[in-house]
Design a protein around this motif. Structure first.
Motif, short mmCIF file in Angstrom:
data_model
loop_
_atom_site.label_atom_id
_atom_site.label_comp_id
_atom_site.label_asym_id
_atom_site.label_seq_id
_atom_site.Cartn_x
_atom_site.Cartn_y
_atom_site.Cartn_z
N SER A 1 -1.06 9.14 1.98
CA SER A 1 0.19 9.86 2.26
C SER A 1 1.29 9.37 1.31
O SER A 1 2.14 10.15 0.88
CB SER A 1 0.60 9.67 3.73
OG SER A 1 0.83 8.31 4.02
N ALA A 2 1.24 8.08 0.96
CA ALA A 2 2.24 7.56 0.02
C ALA A 2 2.02 8.14 -1.37
O ALA A 2 2.98 8.45 -2.10
CB ALA A 2 2.16 6.04 -0.04
N LEU A 3 0.76 8.35 -1.76
CA LEU A 3 0.49 8.99 -3.05
C LEU A 3 1.11 10.38 -3.08
O LEU A 3 1.73 10.79 -4.07
CB LEU A 3 -1.02 9.10 -3.29
CG LEU A 3 -1.70 7.95 -4.04
CD1 LEU A 3 -3.17 8.26 -4.21
CD2 LEU A 3 -1.07 7.68 -5.39
N LEU A 4 0.92 11.13 -1.99
CA LEU A 4 1.51 12.47 -1.93
C LEU A 4 3.03 12.38 -1.99
O LEU A 4 3.69 13.18 -2.66
CB LEU A 4 1.09 13.18 -0.64
CG LEU A 4 -0.40 13.52 -0.50
CD1 LEU A 4 -0.64 14.19 0.85
CD2 LEU A 4 -0.85 14.43 -1.62
N PHE A 5 3.59 11.40 -1.27
CA PHE A 5 5.04 11.27 -1.21
C PHE A 5 5.64 11.01 -2.59
O PHE A 5 6.62 11.63 -3.00
CB PHE A 5 5.41 10.12 -0.26
CG PHE A 5 6.87 9.81 -0.23
CD1 PHE A 5 7.41 8.80 -1.04
CD2 PHE A 5 7.74 10.53 0.58
CE1 PHE A 5 8.75 8.53 -1.02
CE2 PHE A 5 9.10 10.26 0.60
CZ PHE A 5 9.61 9.25 -0.21
N CYS B 1 -4.64 6.12 5.48
CA CYS B 1 -3.54 7.05 5.78
C CYS B 1 -2.28 6.64 5.04
O CYS B 1 -1.61 7.48 4.43
CB CYS B 1 -3.25 7.04 7.28
SG CYS B 1 -4.34 8.09 8.22
N PHE B 2 -1.95 5.36 5.10
CA PHE B 2 -0.74 4.88 4.41
C PHE B 2 -0.83 5.17 2.91
O PHE B 2 0.10 5.72 2.30
CB PHE B 2 -0.56 3.38 4.62
CG PHE B 2 -0.04 2.99 5.98
CD1 PHE B 2 -0.33 1.76 6.53
CD2 PHE B 2 0.76 3.86 6.72
CE1 PHE B 2 0.16 1.39 7.79
CE2 PHE B 2 1.25 3.51 7.97
CZ PHE B 2 0.95 2.28 8.50
N PHE B 3 -1.94 4.81 2.32
CA PHE B 3 -2.06 4.90 0.87
C PHE B 3 -2.03 6.35 0.41
O PHE B 3 -1.29 6.71 -0.52
CB PHE B 3 -3.35 4.21 0.42
CG PHE B 3 -3.60 4.31 -1.05
CD1 PHE B 3 -4.58 5.17 -1.54
CD2 PHE B 3 -2.86 3.58 -1.95
CE1 PHE B 3 -4.80 5.28 -2.90
CE2 PHE B 3 -3.08 3.68 -3.31
CZ PHE B 3 -4.05 4.53 -3.79
N LEU C 1 0.81 -1.22 0.00
CA LEU C 1 0.00 0.00 0.00
C LEU C 1 0.85 1.27 0.00
O LEU C 1 0.37 2.33 -0.39
CB LEU C 1 -0.93 0.01 1.22
CG LEU C 1 -2.07 -1.00 1.18
CD1 LEU C 1 -2.85 -0.96 2.51
CD2 LEU C 1 -3.02 -0.72 0.03
N ILE C 2 2.09 1.17 0.48
CA ILE C 2 2.93 2.37 0.60
C ILE C 2 3.95 2.45 -0.53
O ILE C 2 4.20 3.53 -1.08
CB ILE C 2 3.67 2.36 1.96
CG1 ILE C 2 2.65 2.47 3.11
CG2 ILE C 2 4.67 3.50 2.04
CD1 ILE C 2 3.27 2.27 4.47
#
Lengths: 170, 754
Positions: free
Chosen positions: B174-178, B170-172, B85-86
């Motif tokens: 925030s990882a998209l933003l990252f 949250c993981f998914f 997911l991350i």
């Protein structure tokens, strides 16, 4: 005093600290005969209504999962004495290592007795579970109410954006 | 295969909602990519959908595979799930450059009308740019990973399904933003130079490494749930945690460091032109790309040519005629148990459900295939009708009365439970259509009498397809008006709908006579905005101004309130209340009680509520607005929420009893009673689907009512005052529908499930 009575405090102690595995929350664990029996329930947290009771059977040596047993459940409500019997099967479980049975429970304490039949040998495991009352009706409807509310809020915001743009052009 | 391994590999979740959502996103992306590929082939190569679909697959594996099933038992399985997911799904999705394809894949009216103001808002764009700023996006991921791996919060996710889903979300996200600034998602502008992504990724790896080390080298189990969970295959909780830490460390570091190396190599190769190319490409206007040809069902390969065939309608009418005859024969001569008779199963379970689904997905397909007009067409070859329908009766009032009577009689005489009465209804319908249309010209039965037709006319105003002209300019030079007058080869519209002035689907039977008659082939089945003609005030050919027709308003109100009364009548609480009322009144028959309830529910209460809401609206409306016009306009606006209830109700029966037709048909054709009849099937997702139908109906009603209010008001504040009582009424209906959906129901026409 029987061994089962001695085991009850241990079972109760184990059941206080909850853990969640598929099958849901670990309700209690018992070692009976050559088997280790772990009983789960979902949803978590456990509340009145439709509930899935699942069991994981493992050999006490090596803790290999046992997949060829016949499992039957007897649940008895402490307050009303209502009894529910169910046959737990792997086909009804999402985790195919478990034996599951869907039941409908009212709130309160329930005595759970699992009878395991394998290779002609019978083993039993017992424990007590606590079922909370059902959530408020409004809570269960929340997701259905939230969707139109959020879409309406989005539409109102959209209209304000359009008005602001028109004002800016004017 | 080892039974335990087989059991593990067979432990998939396969949540229907999640699968449908992923499938819908994939279709949306592919639809948009196929269009963009033509316009920008260098940008949207085949690698893009491959990456995007791989990202969706990673999400599917993370959430539906045995990784999710065993996540509560083994921390290492849970860790692999989180890594997917991350570190796998988000970069793959972004490598598919998803922004334009997803927007381009949306229906035009959603992109331009619904989302356009949001996409054009300077403030929202600033927020978006801020979210994907490298400092913000790096902080979001780091915070998300650290906080959720703290024992207190990790346990929260393990104990509660809702918090677990929040954790994954949250993981998914925030990882998209990252990964956004790392991949460089078009058409956003890169904020930092490429080389700055190297320390960006390295610092993220440091956070990952720190957490991994804590897990790997801890001498005690950090998450008590795994201490208490049964151990599988002799793996201790501590060994499990150590392995999970190693999984997080090694593959996690690879995922962060490999892109850092690749970017470093690119920097060394001095790819300086990329920022300029991005800037140039981003100058392309997004809205300009969206121009596309009009979609026409009659031009779809194979299906379009079948629909355009001269005798196509005859074929399907003939098939439906045979079906109706079979139902009637079984109704008269078959077993008089609804669940065992075609007349008890097909009309009340399958036909009703399929027609409302057809209205939702396409249009008035029932009237297109209607068998009731086939005998009259045959009779007219020998004895054409001589009279025109009387001018004084050219309204919907007869149909209004018949519809109210039908809804009452359905409940009062339990048509659903009587195959013989159902058969008589079918015979009666054929007779009525024959008698009326043998005397009066045109489709007088359809337009002025048929209750089922009125149901479809009103609800097809929400349908996404409409029979209409392709190019208005082609009609300007036409003097023969074949679409309405007909010609030597084909008759024109029997419902008097002149195509260039046709508005919406009201009174349109989708007979396609106008399509056949038009010499310029200028009529097609085109897409239309659902509900668009509900809020307009235009004059339509053959129907006038719907907003000024009290008969149409009455029709709408009966259909809307009838939806809720009809569905509520099947619920246990409602039935028990009616029986209590019956006992209190001391009557021998339920008929008076049913009559009182239906008179109130279909006539008195709707009329009173509509009149009251109209009066309240009038007080806020401009001086030149009439109460009648206001009430008629808003009555039409209620149609979508009523349709939502019909859809929920009929789809419930269709899904619950879909297989019931199989043994009944077997018995009908073989004359041998089957061994058993299937039980009612009530999947867990059905109430959610029904609630979704109600929600969508309410939203369209609120939108339509707002448009009506804006049309009659001078300002937003005035419009808000005008629309308020109708919003309250629609919301009350919606709430009632939601209550009905979750009540225990009488499963009519099917075997009860035990």
């Amino acid at each position: 005093m029987t061994i089962t009575n001695l085991l009850f405090p241990a079972i109760l102690a184990l059941s206080q600290a909850t853990a969640v595995a598929d099958g849901g929350t670990v309700l209690f664990r018992d070692e009976t005969g050559r088997l280790a029996v772990t009983v789960f329930a979902s949803p978590s947290p456990l509340s009145a209504g439709p509930v899935d009771i699942s069991l994981l059977l493992q050999n006490q040596n090596g803790l290999e999962p046992v997949l060829d047993a016949e499992v039957s459940l007897l649940l008895r409500a402490e307050s009303s004495g209502v009894e529910i019997r169910a046959h737990a099967t792997r086909e009804q479980a999402r985790n195919k290592l478990l034996y599951a049975a869907p039941v409908t429970l009212e709130s309160g304490k329930w005595l759970v007795e699992a009878a395991v039949l394998r290779n002609g040998e019978r083993a039993e495991a017992r424990g007590v579970i606590d079922v909370a009352p059902t959530p408020e009706m409004a809570m269960s409807y929340l997701s259905y109410i939230a969707f139109p509310l959020s879409m309406t809020a989005g539409f109102v915001f959209r209209e304000r954006l359009i008005r602001r743009k028109l004002k800016g052009r004017a | 295969m080892d039974p335990v391994a087989a059991a593990v590999l067979g432990s998939w979740t396969l949540d229907l909602r999640a699968v449908c959502l992923l499938f819908a996103v994939a279709l949306l992306y592919l639809r948009g990519w196929l269009r963009l590929r033509i316009e920008m082939p260098h940008k949207f190569t085949a690698r893009r959908p491959a990456a995007f679909l791989a990202g969706l697959l990673a999400i599917f594996v993370a959430l539906e595979s045995p990784l999710d099933t065993f996540g509560g038992l083994l921390l290492q399985a849970h860790m692999v799930q989180h890594l997917l997911l991350i570190m796998v799904a988000p970069p793959l999705l972004l490598l598919g450059q998803p922004v334009l394809p997803l927007l381009r894949g949306l229906p035009r009216w959603i992109f331009k009308d619904a989302l356009g103001p949001f996409l054009g808002s300077g403030g929202l764009r600033r927020i978006g740019r801020a979210l994907v700023h490298p400092i913000v996006s790096w902080s979001a991921l780091a915070t998300s990973i650290v906080v959720w791996h703290l024992p207190r919060f990790y346990e929260l996710g393990l104990r509660s399904q809702a918090w677990h889903q929040a954790e994954h979300a949250c993981f998914f996200w925030s990882a998209l933003l990252f990964w956004w600034p790392v991949v460089g998602v078009w058409p956003s502008h890169p904020v930092w130079q490429t080389w700055a992504m190297i320390p960006y990724l390295v610092l993220a790896d440091l956070v990952n490494t720190g957490l991994s080390a804590a897990l790997t080298f801890s001498d005690h189990v950090l998450y008590p749930s795994y201490q208490l969970a049964p151990r599988l295959w002799g793996i201790s909780a501590l060994d499990d945690q150590t392995t999970a830490g190693a999984i997080m460390w090694v593959p996690g570091s690879i995922v962060f460091l490999v892109p850092a190396v690749i970017l470093g190599m690119r920097v060394l190769e001095s790819v300086r032109s990329r920022p300029a190319q991005r800037a140039a490409a981003s100058q392309v206007s997004v809205t300009r790309i969206l121009a596309k040809p009009q979609w026409d069902l009659l031009r779809v390969p194979i299906l379009g040519s079948i629909l355009r065939r001269r005798h196509f309608r005859r074929w399907i009418q003939g098939a439906m005629l045979l079906l109706a005859l079979g139902v009637a024969v079984d109704g008269f001569h078959g077993p008089q148990v609804a669940a065992m008779n075609l007349a008890g199963v097909l009309p009340w379970t399958h036909w009703r459900g399929l027609t409302v689904i057809a209205l939702l997905m396409a249009g008035n397909l029932f009237c297109m295939a209607c068998p009731f007009t086939l005998p009259r067409d045959l009779l007219r070859k020998f004895a054409p009708p001589r009279y025109r329908w009387p001018a004084q009766m050219r309204s919907k009032w007869i149909a209004v009365g018949l519809l109210a009577a039908y809804l009452w009689a359905y409940e009062a005489f339990a048509f659903w439970d009587s195959p013989r009465e159902t058969a008589w209804i079918i015979v009666g319908y054929f007779t009525a259509a024959l008698v009326v249309d043998s005397v009066f010209k045109g489709a007088s039965f359809c337009k002025y009498v048929c209750p089922i037709g009125q149901f479809h006319f009103v609800h097809s105003l929400i349908s996404p397809l409409q029979v209409k002209i392709r190019k208005p300019a082609a009609c300007e030079s036409c003097r023969t008006h074949d679409c309405i007058r007909g010609n030597e080869q084909h008759r024109g519209c029997e419902l008097q709908l002149f195509q260039p002035k046709k508005m919406g689907n009201f009174d349109c039977t989708f007979c396609l006579d106008c399509v056949q008659a038009c010499p310029q082939e200028n009529i097609g089945i085109l897409r239309t905005l659902p509900g668009e003609s509900l809020s307009g005030d235009h004059r339509g050919s053959g129907i006038g101004q719907l907003s000024r027709r009290p008969d149409v308003a009455a029709l709408s109100l009966i259909l809307v309130f009838g939806a809720f009364v009809n569905a509520a009548g099947m619920t246990e609480p409602a039935m028990m209340w009616m029986h209590r009322l019956h006992a209190r009144l001391g009557m021998s028959s339920m008929l008076p009680v049913t009559s009182i309830v239906y008179a109130a529910g279909l006539l008195i209460i709707p009329a009173a509520l509509a009149a009251g809401c109209g009066w309240i609206s009038l007080r806020a409306a401009p001086a030149n607005t009439g109460w009648k016009d206001l009430t008629c306009s808003f009555a039409l606006a209620l149609v979508p929420v009523g349709f939502g209830m019909w859809l929920a109700h009929f789809s419930n029966h269709l899904v619950a009893g879909w297989s019931s037709v199989v043994p009944v048909a077997e018995r009908f054709f073989t004359r041998i009673a089957p061994d058993s009849y299937p039980r009612t099937w009530m999947p867990g997702w059905l109430p959610s689907l029904e609630a979704l139908f109600l929600d969508l109906g309410l939203l369209l009603t609120l939108y339509t009512a707002w448009r009506v209010a804006r049309r009659v008001s001078n300002s937003d504040q005035a419009a808000l005052a005008v629309v308020s009582p109708w919003v309250v009424l629609a919301s009350a209906l919606w709430a009632a529908g939601l209550w009905v959906v979750f009540q225990p129901m009488q499963m009519r026409g099917t075997m009860l499930m035990r």
